[in-house]
Design an enzyme around this catalytic site. Structure first.
Site, short mmCIF file in Angstrom:
data_model
loop_
_atom_site.label_atom_id
_atom_site.label_comp_id
_atom_site.label_asym_id
_atom_site.label_seq_id
_atom_site.Cartn_x
_atom_site.Cartn_y
_atom_site.Cartn_z
N SER A 1 37.58 40.54 49.24
CA SER A 1 36.58 40.04 48.33
C SER A 1 36.56 38.53 48.37
O SER A 1 37.19 37.77 49.47
CB SER A 1 37.10 40.23 46.91
OG SER A 1 38.55 39.37 46.63
N LYS B 1 46.43 35.67 46.04
CA LYS B 1 45.95 34.38 45.24
C LYS B 1 46.81 33.43 45.20
O LYS B 1 47.83 33.26 46.30
CB LYS B 1 46.24 34.77 43.78
CG LYS B 1 45.33 35.95 43.06
CD LYS B 1 43.62 35.95 43.36
CE LYS B 1 43.18 37.16 42.92
NZ LYS B 1 41.74 37.34 43.03
#
Length: 324
Positions: free
Chosen positions: A123, A180
């Site tokens: 993504s 992340k």
């Protein structure tokens, strides 16, 4: 591409190839004499089995187990009196596969589980540093050598630091790996309001350095501003999409310790990070499903630290890019 379907196809094709090889193959007395069709059949079973089982458990753990299957085959064959070479009676194809592949597959499984693991970026949540199509490498021992499945460190090595780009098991579905950036370690008070990140009362400098445009498959073009930030020794860029809110309150989940540790409103959020937990945000701050919505990442969910892009078939220039 439907990888689950391919896994089922491989799982069916494997036994078919083994059956075909048994119909036409001559007796095998050495592992090296194994029919090529049978060899591919067992490889298809291992790969297909790993893919199907990944629907029920984290694929990183399962890879280690699946790669040890050949070693188990070789051990069973040894206990039954078979040898890798010079057998007086014909060697079963499963035993030949075990003898000829045990060391290689075990080495791959151990290396991928405890040393370095590849991963593909799915993504845009870590743009601009990481983009869709990047294949990255993860240092699996950066936060300790961990027991598969339990994921608890047996050899402590280090702890995540603010600014690290970390791969971890998604707290709401541990079969899925997320990536992340760590912006809060245990004991930190983290705030992100009106596009400004503050840690323990200190504002993190965020300076505009240029424009950035990207378009994912099936989506409209996104116009953003690149923002330079620094946490500890990490210098990196985030994205700010003008006019987009820092937080969508209705999208915040009812995660553990939310009421005790966090506050959310239209301007953003603040959280006090509990012991043994970490707060993660995506660098694409306005297009990231991250800790502001689903909470903290426990230490036993950590998989490793991302450190390099090793391949991108769409942009070869990104090969070797260091992850800041």
């Amino acid at each position: 591409m439907n990888w689950t379907l391919l896994a089922f196809v491989a799982l069916l094709a494997g036994p078919a190839l083994i059956w075909y090889s048994r119909r036409s193959a001559q007796p095998v007395f050495d592992a090296e004499q194994m029919a090529e069709s049978a060899l591919w059949g067992y490889f298809f079973i291992l790969v297909g089995g790993w893919g199907v089982l990944s629907l029920f458990a984290n694929p990183s753990d399962l890879f280690f187990v699946v790669m040890l299957v050949a070693a188990v085959m070789a051990l069973i064959a040894k206990l039954m009196g078979y040898k890798a070479k010079g057998n007086e009676k014909a060697l079963p194809d499963w035993a030949a596969f075990g003898f000829s592949n045990a060391l290689v597959l075990a080495a791959i499984g151990i290396g991928k589980t405890f040393v370095i693991e590849p991963m593909q970026i799915p993504s845009s949540s870590m743009r601009p540093g990481l983009i869709v199509g990047d294949f990255i490498l993860i240092n699996k021992s950066a936060y300790g050598v961990r027991v598969p499945f339990l994921n608890v460190p047996v050899i402590p090595v280090g702890k995540p630091e603010r600014g690290d780009v970390v791969v971890f098991r998604f707290p709401e579905d541990t079969k899925i790996n997320y990536i992340k950036r760590v912006i809060g370690v245990p004991g930190d008070k983290v705030e992100y309001r009106n596009k400004q990140l503050t840690i323990n009362g200190v504002r993190v400098d965020s300076v505009p350095v240029g424009n950035y445009e990207y378009k994912d498959a099936g989506q409209e073009s996104v116009q953003a501003v690149r923002m330079a930030e620094k946490l500890n020794q990490h210098k990196y860029e985030t994205l700010n999409v003008p006019g987009t809110p820092s937080l969508i309150p209705m999208s915040v989940h009812d995660f553990p310790m939310r009421e005790q540790q966090c506050q959310h409103d239209e301007t953003g959020f603040s959280c006090s990070v509990p012991q043994g937990q970490y707060m993660m945000l995506g660098d694409n701050r306005d297009n990231s499903n991250d800790g502001r919505y689903w909470g903290f990442v426990p230490d036993d969910h950590l998989a490793g630290r991302a450190f390099m892009v090793w391949m991108n078939f769409g942009q070869f220039s990104r090969i070797g890019t260091r992850i800041q």
